[in-house]
Design an enzyme around this catalytic site. Structure first.
Site, PDB file in Angstrom:
ATOM      1  CG  ASP A 148      -1.958  -0.652   1.225  1.00  0.00           C
ATOM      2  OD1 ASP A 148      -2.865  -0.822   0.068  1.00  0.00           O
ATOM      3  OD2 ASP A 148      -2.961  -0.601   2.019  1.00  0.00           O
TER       4      ASP A 148
HETATM    5  C1  GLC Z   1      -1.549  -3.634   5.642  1.00  0.00           C
HETATM    6  C2  GLC Z   1      -2.577  -4.048   3.848  1.00  0.00           C
HETATM    7  C3  GLC Z   1      -1.974  -4.442   3.095  1.00  0.00           C
HETATM    8  C4  GLC Z   1      -1.468  -4.193   2.033  1.00  0.00           C
HETATM    9  C5  GLC Z   1      -0.579  -3.874   3.337  1.00  0.00           C
HETATM   10  C6  GLC Z   1       1.175  -3.706   2.685  1.00  0.00           C
HETATM   11  O1  GLC Z   1      -1.656  -4.710   6.232  1.00  0.00           O
HETATM   12  O2  GLC Z   1      -3.711  -3.995   5.148  1.00  0.00           O
HETATM   13  O3  GLC Z   1      -3.181  -4.597   2.318  1.00  0.00           O
HETATM   14  O4  GLC Z   1      -1.272  -5.384   1.965  1.00  0.00           O
HETATM   15  O5  GLC Z   1      -0.479  -3.452   5.001  1.00  0.00           O
HETATM   16  O6  GLC Z   1       0.981  -2.492   2.901  1.00  0.00           O
HETATM   17  C1  GLC Z   2      -0.684   2.862   6.210  1.00  0.00           C
HETATM   18  C2  GLC Z   2       0.235   1.452   6.347  1.00  0.00           C
HETATM   19  C3  GLC Z   2       0.142   0.058   5.636  1.00  0.00           C
HETATM   20  C4  GLC Z   2      -1.471   0.215   5.198  1.00  0.00           C
HETATM   21  C5  GLC Z   2      -2.477   1.744   4.874  1.00  0.00           C
HETATM   22  C6  GLC Z   2      -3.370   1.219   4.618  1.00  0.00           C
HETATM   23  O1  GLC Z   2      -0.343   3.388   4.661  1.00  0.00           O
HETATM   24  O2  GLC Z   2       1.439   1.647   6.672  1.00  0.00           O
HETATM   25  O3  GLC Z   2       0.950  -0.899   6.238  1.00  0.00           O
HETATM   26  O4  GLC Z   2      -1.950  -1.098   4.425  1.00  0.00           O
HETATM   27  O5  GLC Z   2      -1.671   2.547   5.858  1.00  0.00           O
HETATM   28  O6  GLC Z   2      -4.197   2.217   4.357  1.00  0.00           O
END
Ligand code: GLC
Ligand code: GLC
Length: 826
Positions: free
Chosen positions: A511
Site C-alpha cells: 500500500d
Molecule cells: C496492510 C494492508 C494490506 C497491505 C499491507 C502492505 O496489511 O492491510 O492490504 O497489503 O499492509 O502494505
Molecule cells: C498505512 C500502512 C499500511 C496500510 C495502509 C492502509 O499506509 O502503513 O500498512 O496497509 O495504511 O491504508
C-alpha cells in the site's frame, strides 16, 4: 532468562496470562458472526454489531492515558477496599490474577482478601449479545458483605462522529431503565440505550442483570464516576451505593449495583447480558402509554417513543439462569471442536501442533470476520473490509465454514467495477464500496481469482461460478462470477506498461509503494493523491508474479470447466508476462521490484537504498519465473543473504533514510519500520512457499519458525500477544529490532496457514483430489494429519526415515466420501 507473562494451556486451547501488566494489552475477540467484542486481558475493549464504525455499541478511547481505557468493568467494594477482578482500572494489587483467552471466550479471575471473582465473557452462537457470568466466591470462613458494580459506557453508534461531534453528542443521549422499584414483577434490571431511536435508528442496545434485581443503577457517567474522578475511583463505588441516575445528554452509561452477602465458603453467580436489537419500522415503539409501562426514561412523561423491547426481553429471559448460560457456552466450545477438527496434525513438535491445531486456525477466523477493521491498532473507523485483504483472509478460513467464504466472495465481487477495477475497501454493514479510499490498486482484481479458486478446490462447488453478481452493487448489472474472474484477469492484461509489465496504479500489495501519488503537502494522503497517472510508466513486478501465479490457477480452473479456448488464451498472456519478467524484471541476482513513474528501476542493485524487495522475490519465485535459468533459486539465495535476520525477512534492504517523493508513503516510515525495512510478516510466507516449491525444506522451516508466535522467546521485546501473528516486527535497521506491532488483523494468518498446511506439511486440495507433497525439515521424521475434506476424512501419516527435505513427487489421493488412511514414505 527473560520475564514471561503467561503460557499456553493446549489441552484447554487457552493462553493463560498470569501477570496483568503485560507489555501491551493482550486482547481476544468475542463473537464470530454478527455481534463482536474486543476484550483485553484487563477487560478493556468494546462491542459492536457487524461494523465497528457504524454500529459501535460501547465506547473506547484509543491510544489513551493510561493505555487501554474503558471496558466492561466490574468493581468490588469489600469494606472499603475497591478492586477489579481484571486488575484495571483500580489496579489494586490482587492476591491472584489469571486471564484465559481462548476461542471466542475470555475468562478473567482475580482474588483479594478472601474473595475470588471470576468473569466469563462470550457471545453465544447466533446471538446479538455478550454474556458475562460473574462468580463471586467467599473463600474465608466468615461471612462477607460486598458491593458489586458493573460498568460500561455507551457509544453513540457512529464511532467516528462519537469522537468528534461533541456539540451535538453531548445533548442527544437517551436511556430507559426497567428497575425493580418501578416494575414489581420485573425479576431483573435492564438499562437501554436509545439515543436517536425516535428518528432514524431502528436499533437500541441494552445491558441487563438477568438473574436477580439490582439494588441500584446508574446511567449518567458524571453521576457514577464524578466529573473529576478517574475510572479507578468512581464516586458511586467509593460511596458504596449507586446514585440511581437518569441520563439525559452528556455521556450515558450503564451500571448495576448489587449488595452481596456471602456466607463462609459461599459462591454466587450474576449474569449480565450486553445486547443489541433491531425493530421493524412499524414495530419500533411500545404502544402503551408511559404511565403503564413502569419505566424510567430520559424524557420522562413527555416520552411517547418507548422502545418495543420484545427482542431484548427474549434474550434476557433466555439467559436468566446459570444452566442456560453454561449450555450456550458449551455450544460455543463444541463449535470450535468442530471447526478445528477439519485439520489436525500430530507431530513430535508441540509448537507446530499448537500453531496448526489451535492458534493459527483461530486467528484465521478472526481475520475473516474483521479484515483490517477493528483491533487495538485499527480504530474501527478508518477501514472496512479490504478487497485484497478479504480475499486472502478467506483462504485461511475456507476449510472451516465454506458457506461463509462463499458468501464473502459474492459480497467482495459485488463491489467490483465493470472494468475489473475495485473499491479498495467496503463497509461490512452496507456491503458498499467505500468512496473515501476509492480504487486503482492494480493488484486487487487478481485476488478475486486467488480467493475463488481456493474456495472451489476446497469444496468442489463450481456452482459459485454461475452466481449472478453485480458490478458496484448496481441492480441490473449482474453477470456470472466466472465473468468477474475473466474481467479480473483481463484487467492486468489491459493495463501493462512500456516493458509489458503490469501498471501498478496507486499501489500494489504494498500500500505504501505509491508510484503515481506524488505528495509534498502534509495535508494530503499518500495513497489517494493519484496525481501522476497520466503518462505513467510505473510497473510492478509483484503484480507480475501474482498474475502468473494466480493466472495459472485461472487457467487450471478453465480447464477443469472444459473452457479450453479461454485457458489457452490466458496461457498465452501468462507466457508473455514470464518473458517480460525475464527480459526486464531480472536485476542480475534478484527480481526487480518496480519501474517508477519515470521508468527508473526500483529494487535494483543500482539503487543506493531499497536495492532488493521481498515481494517480487516471493511472488516471482512462487510463480517460478525463469525456472530454466534457475532464477527462483538465485532470488531466494539473495533474499536469504540480504533480507533475512534473526526475527524474519525484512521487506526491503537497505531501508530508505530519505524521502523519495516518487516512491510515496514507503520512504516516510523510519528505517526498519512497516513497509520501510520492517519485517512485514505477511510476505515472509511468500518466500517460505517459494522455498518449499524449490524443495528447500530446511530453509522453509527455519523461516517459518522465525515468525510463528509459538516460538517467541522474549515476550518483553515482542511486546504484543504471543499467541497470534502481528503485521509487523521491527526490522534489523530499526531502533528496536524484534519489537512487534499491529497484532491480530493481518494477512499473515491466512498466508501462514496456507504455508504450513499446504506447502510444508503439504496437504493441498486440488480439483482432482487431495495432493500430498511435503517439504519439511530433514529432522522431522514422522507426522500424522487428519484432514476433513468435503465429505471425506483422510488420515495421512508421512514417514521420513531417511531425513529427506521433500517428496520426490506429489501423491494425489482421489476424492471419495468416507474415511481413508494412507501412509506416505518420503
Ligand atoms: C496492510 C494492508 C494490506 C497491505 C499491507 C502492505 O496489511 O492491510 O492490504 O497489503 O499492509 O502494505
Ligand atoms: C498505512 C500502512 C499500511 C496500510 C495502509 C492502509 O499506509 O502503513 O500498512 O496497509 O495504511 O491504508
Amino acid at each position: 532468562m527473560t520475564k514471561t507473562y503467561g503460557y499456553f494451556d493446549d489441552v484447554r486451547r487457552e493462553y493463560v496470562i498470569t501477570n496483568p501488566a503485560t507489555p501491551f494489552p493482550w486482547i481476544n475477540y468475542l463473537g464470530n458472526e454478527d455481534f463482536f467484542g474486543l476484550i483485553s486481558n484487563t477487560a478493556g475493549g468494546y462491542d459492536f454489531y457487524k461494523d465497528a464504525k457504524f454500529r459501535r455499541i460501547t465506547r473506547y478511547r484509543y491510544n489513551s492515558v493510561p493505555m487501554d481505557s474503558v471496558g466492561r468493568y466490574f468493581y468490588i467494594n469489600d469494606g472499603g477496599t475497591v478492586w477489579n477482578p481484571g486488575w484495571k482500572p483500580c489496579k489494586t494489587p490482587l492476591d491472584s490474577y489469571e486471564c484465559r483467552h481462548s476461542m471466542n471466550y475470555t475468562r478473567i479471575t482475580g482474588s483479594k482478601n478472601g474473595v475470588e471473582a471470576s468473569v466469563l465473557f462470550f457471545v453465544p452462537l447466533q446471538t446479538w449479545a455478550e454474556v458475562q457470568k460473574v462468580t463471586l466466591k467467599n473463600t474465608t470462613n466468615a461471612p462477607k458483605h460486598l458491593k458489586l458494580f458493573s460498568y460500561t459506557e455507551w457509544c453513540l453508534w457512529n464511532a467516528a462522529t462519537d469522537g468528534e461531534n461533541f456539540q451535538r453528542n453531548l445533548s442527544t443521549g437517551e436511556v430507559e431503565i426497567e428497575t425493580a422499584s418501578l416494575k414489581e414483577k420485573c425479576p431483573y434490571t435492564a438499562i437501554y440505550h436509545k439515543t436517536e431511536y425516535k428518528e432514524r435508528r431502528n436499533h437500541y442496545a441494552y445491558y441487563a442483570l438477568t438473574n436477580i434485581r439490582a439494588d441500584g443503577y446508574d446511567t449518567d457517567r458524571e453521576s457514577f464516576v464524578g466529573l473529576y474522578n478517574e475510572l479507578s475511583e468512581p464516586q458511586a463505588v467509593l460511596d458504596g451505593k449507586a446514585a440511581d441516575s437518569l441520563a439525559h445528554g452528556w455521556s450515558p452509561i450503564a451500571s448495576h449495583y448489587i449488595d452481596v452477602e456471602l456466607k463462609a465458603g459461599e459462591s454466587r453467580d450474576f449474569i449480565f447480558v450486553l445486547g443489541y436489537a433491531e425493530n421493524a419500522e412499524n414495530e419500533k415503539f411500545d404502544p402503551r402509554p408511559l404511565a403503564n409501562s413502569q419505566l424510567l426514561t430520559s424524557l420522562g412523561e413527555k416520552d411517547h417513543h418507548i422502545i418495543n423491547k420484545t427482542h431484548a426481553h427474549a434474550i434476557i429471559d433466555r439467559f436468566a439462569t446459570v444452566e442456560a448460560v453454561d449450555a450456550a457456552f458449551a455450544e460455543l466450545c463444541a463449535l470450535w471442536d468442530e471447526l478445528l477438527s477439519k485439520f489436525q496434525v500430530e507431530s513430535t513438535d508441540e509448537r507446530l501442533n499448537r500453531m496448526v491445531n489451535i492458534w493459527n486456525q483461530y486467528q484465521c477466523m478472526i481475520t475473516f470476520c474483521f479484515s483490517r477493521s477493528a483491533s487495538f491498532f485499527e480504530s474501527g473507523v478508518g477501514r472496512g473490509m479490504g478487497f485484497r485483504d478479504s480475499n486472502q483472509d478467506l483462504v485461511g478460513f475456507v476449510h472451516q465454514v465454506p458457506s461463509r467464504a462463499r458468501q464473502r466472495i459474492i459480497d467482495i465481487a459485488s463491489t467490483q467495477f465493470p472494468d475489473g477495477g475495485c473499491y479498495h475497501q467496503y463497509q461490512p454493514l452496507t456491503k458498499r464500496g467505500n468512496n473515501d479510499i476509492g480504487g486503482g490498486f492494480n493488484d486487487d482484481p487478481m485476488w478475486l481469482i486467488f480467493g475463488t479458486t481456493a474456495y472451489i478446490r476446497e469444496t468442489g462447488d463450481y456452482s459459485i461460478l454461475d452466481e449472478l453478481v453485480p458490478w458496484d452493487n448496481q441492480p441490473g448489472s449482474e453477470v456470472s462470477l466466472l465473468e468477474h474472474l475473466r474481467i479480473s484477469f483481463n484487467h492486468v492484461v489491459e493495463n501493462v506498461g512500456p516493458h509489458g509489465l503490469p501498471l501498478i496504479g496507486r499501489a500494489d500489495w504494498n500500500d505504501c509503494l505509491n508510484l503515481n501519488c506524488f505528495s509534498n503537502d502534509p495535508n494530503e494522503s499518500f495513497q489517494t493523491t493519484g496525481n501522476k497517472n497520466e503518462g505513467s510508466k510505473a510497473e510492478s513486478l509483484m503484480i507480475a508474479g501474482l498474475f502468473v501465479f494466480c493466472g495459472r490457477q485461472y487457467v487450471e480452473l478453465c480447464r477443469a470447466r472444459g473452457l479450453e479456448h479461454e485457458a489457452n488464451r490466458a496461457g498465452l498472456h501468462i507466457e508473455a508476462m514470464c518473458q517480460a519478467v525475464e527480459k526486464y524484471g531480472w536485476d542480475g541476482a534478484w527480481y526487480l521490484r518496480a519501474y517508477d513513474y519515470y521508468g527508473n528501476k526500483v529494487g535494483s542493485n543500482e539503487n543506493e537504498e531499497g536495492k532488493i524487495f521481498i515481494e517480487s522475490q516471493g511472488w516471482c519465485a512462487m510463480a517460478r519465473i525463469g525456472e530454466e535459468q534457475g532464477l527462483p533459486e538465485k532470488a531466494l539465495d539473495s533474499a536469504a543473504e540480504l533480507l533475512d535476520s534473526e526475527h524474519g525477512m525484512v521487506l526491503n534492504w537497505p531501508a530508505y533514510t530519505t524521502y523519495h517523493i516518487e516512491l510515496g508513503e514507503q520512504s516516510t516510515y523510519p528505517a526498519g519500520y512497516k513497509e520501510n525495512g520492517g519485517i512485514f510478516c505477511h510476505n515472509n510466507p511468500w518466500v517460505i512457499i517459494a522455498q518449499a516449491l524449490a524443495g528447500r525444506g530446511n530453509d522453509a522451516w527455519t523461516l517459518y519458525k522465525k515468525i510463528a508466535p509459538a516460538w517467541i522467546e522474549n515476550q518483553d521485546l515482542h511486546k504484543v500477544e504471543p499467541y497470534v501473528y502481528c503485521q509487523m516486527v521491527a526490522g534489523k535497521e530499526a531502533a528496536k529490532p524484534g519489537e512487534g506491532k499491529n497484532s491480530w488483523l493481518t494477512g499473515t494468518a491466512a498466508w501462514n496457514w496456507l504455508t504450513v498446511t499446504q506447502y510444508i506439511l503439504g496437504i493441498r486440495p486440488t480439483y482432482e483430489g487431495l495432493e500430498v507433497n511435503p517439504c519439511i525439515p530433514a529432522d522431522l521424521k514422522e507426522y500424522k494429519v487428519t484432514r476433513k475434506w468435503r465429505d471425506a476424512e483422510y488420515v495421512i501419516t508421512v514417514k521420513n526415515p531417511n531425513g529427506k527435505q521433500h517428496a520426490d513427487q506429489p501423491t494425489v489421493l482421489p476424492y471419495e466420501p468416507g474415511k481413508h488412511e494412507y501412509t506416505i514414505t518420503l
